[in-house]
Motif scaffolding. Structure first.
Motif, PDB file in Angstrom:
ATOM      1  N   GLN A 123       0.483  -1.363   0.412  1.00 14.75           N
ATOM      2  CA  GLN A 123      -0.125   0.211   0.198  1.00 14.75           C
ATOM      3  C   GLN A 123       1.302   0.831  -0.077  1.00 14.75           C
ATOM      4  N   VAL A 124       0.430   2.507  -0.703  1.00 11.83           N
ATOM      5  CA  VAL A 124       0.600   3.623  -0.429  1.00 11.83           C
ATOM      6  C   VAL A 124       0.239   4.744   0.408  1.00 11.83           C
ATOM      7  N   GLN A 125       0.844   5.051   1.107  1.00 10.02           N
ATOM      8  CA  GLN A 125       0.013   6.156   2.486  1.00 10.02           C
ATOM      9  C   GLN A 125       0.973   7.419   1.565  1.00 10.02           C
ATOM     10  N   LEU A 126       0.043   8.796   1.745  1.00 10.62           N
ATOM     11  CA  LEU A 126      -0.063   9.933   1.346  1.00 10.62           C
ATOM     12  C   LEU A 126      -0.432  10.677   2.247  1.00 10.62           C
TER      13      LEU A 126
ATOM     14  N   PHE B  99       3.501   9.791 -17.601  1.00 10.47           N
ATOM     15  CA  PHE B  99       3.212  10.829 -18.212  1.00 10.47           C
ATOM     16  C   PHE B  99       2.701  10.990 -16.787  1.00 10.47           C
ATOM     17  N   TYR B 100       1.609  12.451 -17.080  1.00 11.81           N
ATOM     18  CA  TYR B 100       1.151  12.972 -16.359  1.00 11.81           C
ATOM     19  C   TYR B 100      -0.203  12.812 -16.435  1.00 11.81           C
ATOM     20  N   TYR B 101      -1.381  13.755 -15.405  1.00 11.23           N
ATOM     21  CA  TYR B 101      -3.021  13.213 -15.800  1.00 11.23           C
ATOM     22  C   TYR B 101      -3.202  13.908 -14.794  1.00 11.23           C
ATOM     23  N   THR B 102      -4.948  14.646 -15.455  1.00 14.73           N
ATOM     24  CA  THR B 102      -5.045  15.771 -14.508  1.00 14.73           C
ATOM     25  C   THR B 102      -5.957  15.764 -14.108  1.00 14.73           C
ATOM     26  N   GLY B 103      -6.564  14.289 -14.360  1.00 14.38           N
ATOM     27  CA  GLY B 103      -7.969  13.699 -13.936  1.00 14.38           C
ATOM     28  C   GLY B 103      -8.444  12.984 -12.585  1.00 14.38           C
ATOM     29  N   ILE B 104      -9.217  13.445 -11.306  1.00 15.47           N
ATOM     30  CA  ILE B 104      -9.653  12.813 -10.548  1.00 15.47           C
ATOM     31  C   ILE B 104      -9.715  11.191 -10.589  1.00 15.47           C
ATOM     32  N   SER B 105     -10.384  10.927 -11.154  1.00 15.66           N
ATOM     33  CA  SER B 105     -10.588   9.309 -11.230  1.00 15.66           C
ATOM     34  C   SER B 105      -9.318   8.872 -11.897  1.00 15.66           C
ATOM     35  N   LEU B 106      -8.473   9.163 -12.164  1.00 15.93           N
ATOM     36  CA  LEU B 106      -7.337   8.928 -12.633  1.00 15.93           C
ATOM     37  C   LEU B 106      -6.235   7.926 -11.666  1.00 15.93           C
ATOM     38  N   TYR B 107      -6.387   8.535 -10.604  1.00 15.36           N
ATOM     39  CA  TYR B 107      -5.356   8.422  -9.389  1.00 15.36           C
ATOM     40  C   TYR B 107      -5.376   7.155  -8.716  1.00 15.36           C
ATOM     41  N   ASP B 108      -4.767   6.548  -7.772  1.00 15.13           N
ATOM     42  CA  ASP B 108      -5.359   5.753  -6.766  1.00 15.13           C
ATOM     43  C   ASP B 108      -5.475   6.190  -5.436  1.00 15.13           C
ATOM     44  N   TYR B 109      -3.851   6.682  -5.082  1.00 14.24           N
ATOM     45  CA  TYR B 109      -4.178   7.057  -3.771  1.00 14.24           C
ATOM     46  C   TYR B 109      -3.993   8.102  -3.821  1.00 14.24           C
ATOM     47  N   TRP B 110      -4.558   8.921  -2.006  1.00 10.69           N
ATOM     48  CA  TRP B 110      -4.981  10.174  -2.119  1.00 10.69           C
ATOM     49  C   TRP B 110      -4.689  10.225  -0.470  1.00 10.69           C
ATOM     50  N   GLY B 111      -4.091  11.714  -0.332  1.00 13.36           N
ATOM     51  CA  GLY B 111      -3.649  11.645   0.970  1.00 13.36           C
ATOM     52  C   GLY B 111      -4.941  12.627   1.313  1.00 13.36           C
ATOM     53  N   GLN B 112      -4.791  13.485   2.917  1.00 14.80           N
ATOM     54  CA  GLN B 112      -6.045  13.297   4.070  1.00 14.80           C
ATOM     55  C   GLN B 112      -6.511  15.105   3.227  1.00 14.80           C
ATOM     56  N   GLY B 113      -5.426  15.752   2.890  1.00 11.44           N
ATOM     57  CA  GLY B 113      -5.380  17.366   2.385  1.00 11.44           C
ATOM     58  C   GLY B 113      -4.603  18.188   3.986  1.00 11.44           C
ATOM     59  N   THR B 114      -4.632  19.348   3.001  1.00 10.30           N
ATOM     60  CA  THR B 114      -4.052  20.698   4.111  1.00 10.30           C
ATOM     61  C   THR B 114      -4.025  21.689   3.839  1.00 10.30           C
TER      62      THR B 114
END
Length: 126
Positions: A1-4, A105-120
């Motif tokens: 798993q990846v944690q951000l 590549f780089y990606y700009t779409g929300i749905s294209l990402y697998d892992y997310w942090g909790q935000g700041t």
């Protein structure tokens, strides 16, 4: 798993600067594309910036072009978002995200990402 985990948010006056960090745990971060997104009160989450696996390819949303810069230090498993000339409309919760495939590549779409942090939280006062 990846944690951000994001850090570096806070209060800043308009025209000021802030640097956000995204610390990653787990393997293969150096092969992941990374994106930054934000969500302001009453608004949908929106794309801010993205970069490919080595930071050589980047993309920025129009409102932040020329003001924000994303970069990474793969040796430290960390990504950054340098924000300069901040405006009140930049106020939002900022999230970093990682995609585990197609890191060339780089990606700009929300749905294209697998892992997310909790935000700041970033708050820019006028």
């Amino acid at each position: 798993q990846v944690q951000l985990v994001e850090s570096g948010g806070g209060l800043v006056q308009a025209g000021g600067s802030l640097r956000l960090s995204c610390a990653a745990s787990g393997r293969s971060f150096s092969s992941y594309a990374v994106g930054w997104f934000r969500q302001a009160p009453g608004k949908e989450r929106e794309f801010v910036a993205a970069m490919n696996w080595d930071g050589g390819g980047t993309s920025y949303a129009d409102p932040v072009k020329g003001r924000f810069t994303t970069s990474r230090d793969n040796a430290k498993n960390r990504a950054y978002l340098q924000m300069n000339s901040l405006k009140p409309e930049d106020t939002a919760v900022y999230y970093c995200a990682a995609r585990g495939s197609g890191g060339y590549f780089y990606y700009t779409g929300i749905s294209l990402y697998d892992y997310w942090g909790q935000g700041t939280q970033v708050t820019v006062s006028s």
